[in-house]
Design a protein around this motif. Structure first.
Motif, PDB file in Angstrom:
ATOM      1  N   HIS A  42       0.840  -1.203   0.000  1.00 29.93           N
ATOM      2  CA  HIS A  42       0.000   0.000   0.000  1.00 29.93           C
ATOM      3  C   HIS A  42       0.873   1.251   0.000  1.00 29.93           C
ATOM      4  O   HIS A  42       0.572   2.224  -0.704  1.00 29.93           O
ATOM      5  CB  HIS A  42      -0.928  -0.025   1.213  1.00 29.93           C
ATOM      6  CG  HIS A  42      -1.851   1.139   1.296  1.00 29.93           C
ATOM      7  ND1 HIS A  42      -2.935   1.297   0.451  1.00 29.93           N
ATOM      8  CD2 HIS A  42      -1.865   2.207   2.126  1.00 29.93           C
ATOM      9  CE1 HIS A  42      -3.584   2.415   0.773  1.00 29.93           C
ATOM     10  NE2 HIS A  42      -2.939   2.990   1.784  1.00 29.93           N
ATOM     11  N   TRP A  62      -6.481   2.117  -2.439  1.00 22.89           N
ATOM     12  CA  TRP A  62      -7.395   2.651  -1.432  1.00 22.89           C
ATOM     13  C   TRP A  62      -8.613   1.755  -1.243  1.00 22.89           C
ATOM     14  O   TRP A  62      -9.073   1.565  -0.126  1.00 22.89           O
ATOM     15  CB  TRP A  62      -7.890   4.042  -1.841  1.00 22.89           C
ATOM     16  CG  TRP A  62      -6.866   5.103  -1.798  1.00 22.89           C
ATOM     17  CD1 TRP A  62      -6.623   5.944  -0.756  1.00 22.89           C
ATOM     18  CD2 TRP A  62      -5.953   5.470  -2.828  1.00 22.89           C
ATOM     19  NE1 TRP A  62      -5.598   6.798  -1.083  1.00 22.89           N
ATOM     20  CE2 TRP A  62      -5.166   6.523  -2.351  1.00 22.89           C
ATOM     21  CE3 TRP A  62      -5.713   4.991  -4.109  1.00 22.89           C
ATOM     22  CZ2 TRP A  62      -4.165   7.136  -3.098  1.00 22.89           C
ATOM     23  CZ3 TRP A  62      -4.710   5.588  -4.866  1.00 22.89           C
ATOM     24  CH2 TRP A  62      -3.966   6.645  -4.355  1.00 22.89           C
ATOM     25  N   ASP A 120       0.841   9.457   4.917  1.00 23.73           N
ATOM     26  CA  ASP A 120       0.126   8.189   4.826  1.00 23.73           C
ATOM     27  C   ASP A 120       1.088   7.018   5.006  1.00 23.73           C
ATOM     28  O   ASP A 120       0.799   6.069   5.732  1.00 23.73           O
ATOM     29  CB  ASP A 120      -0.612   8.081   3.483  1.00 23.73           C
ATOM     30  CG  ASP A 120      -1.565   6.907   3.456  1.00 23.73           C
ATOM     31  OD1 ASP A 120      -2.661   7.023   4.032  1.00 23.73           O
ATOM     32  OD2 ASP A 120      -1.198   5.860   2.881  1.00 23.73           O
ATOM     33  N   VAL A 174       0.359   4.183  -2.772  1.00 21.92           N
ATOM     34  CA  VAL A 174      -0.096   5.522  -2.382  1.00 21.92           C
ATOM     35  C   VAL A 174       0.884   6.593  -2.839  1.00 21.92           C
ATOM     36  O   VAL A 174       0.490   7.570  -3.478  1.00 21.92           O
ATOM     37  CB  VAL A 174      -0.355   5.603  -0.863  1.00 21.92           C
ATOM     38  CG1 VAL A 174      -0.515   7.035  -0.401  1.00 21.92           C
ATOM     39  CG2 VAL A 174      -1.589   4.795  -0.498  1.00 21.92           C
TER      40      VAL A 174
END
Length: 162
Positions: free
Chosen positions: A46, A75, A138, A50
């Motif tokens: 992830h 996402w 993030d 991202v």
């Protein structure tokens, strides 16, 4: 003039992500505690998706994603609905994170203040710099999730031993 703090921040966040993944073996990387959906492996993949998507799309460029990674690590991904054998090995993800770091580090080092202050292509209410920093934040949050999973794994091992 390029923003050297952007490169420094990316170096710090990615270095910490890679460091926390050191020594994680494949079964540990794929472990998901009861009641949660995401493994260490998922969080690592992830992080790649991202930063890749947010940085590149903000600049109006095409993200570089390995085949199927958007579905597996994006996402809206649902890792519990994907067959475990479809996920890459952690070593593969770590290699891709390292390669991405080199590639995007070079890109970030070349961005001018003008380029960073432009509206981000898909998010015109935010600047390119704001969106890239959001992606770093993030990744830092998901690095924390990986750290928590490692703590939970240690605790589970303690309570399961004789």
């Amino acid at each position: 003039m390029p923003d050297t703090t952007l490169v420094a921040m990316f170096d710090e966040v990615r270095r910490m992500t890679l460091r926390i993944l050191e020594g994680v073996d494949e079964p540990v990387a794929r472990w998901t505690p009861p009641g949660l959906n995401n493994s260490t492996l998922w969080h690592a993949g992830h992080n790649y998706v991202v930063i890749e998507c947010i940085a590149m799309q903000s600049l109006g460029r095409e993200p570089v994603l390995p085949h199927g990674w958007g579905e597996m690590f994006g996402w809206d991904s649902r890792p519990g609905d994907i067959a475990p054998e479809r996920f890459p090995h952690l070593a593969t993800i770590i290699g891709v994170l390292q390669t991405q770091h080199e590639r995007l580090r070079d890109l970030f080092a070349e961005l001018t203040e003008e380029e960073l202050s432009r509206p981000a292509a898909p998010w015109p209410e935010r600047t390119v710099l704001q969106m890239i920093l959001h992606a770093f934040q993030d990744e830092a949050a998901h690095k924390g999730e990986i750290w928590l999973l490692r703590k939970l794994q240690r605790q589970a091992a303690i309570t399961e031993s004789p």
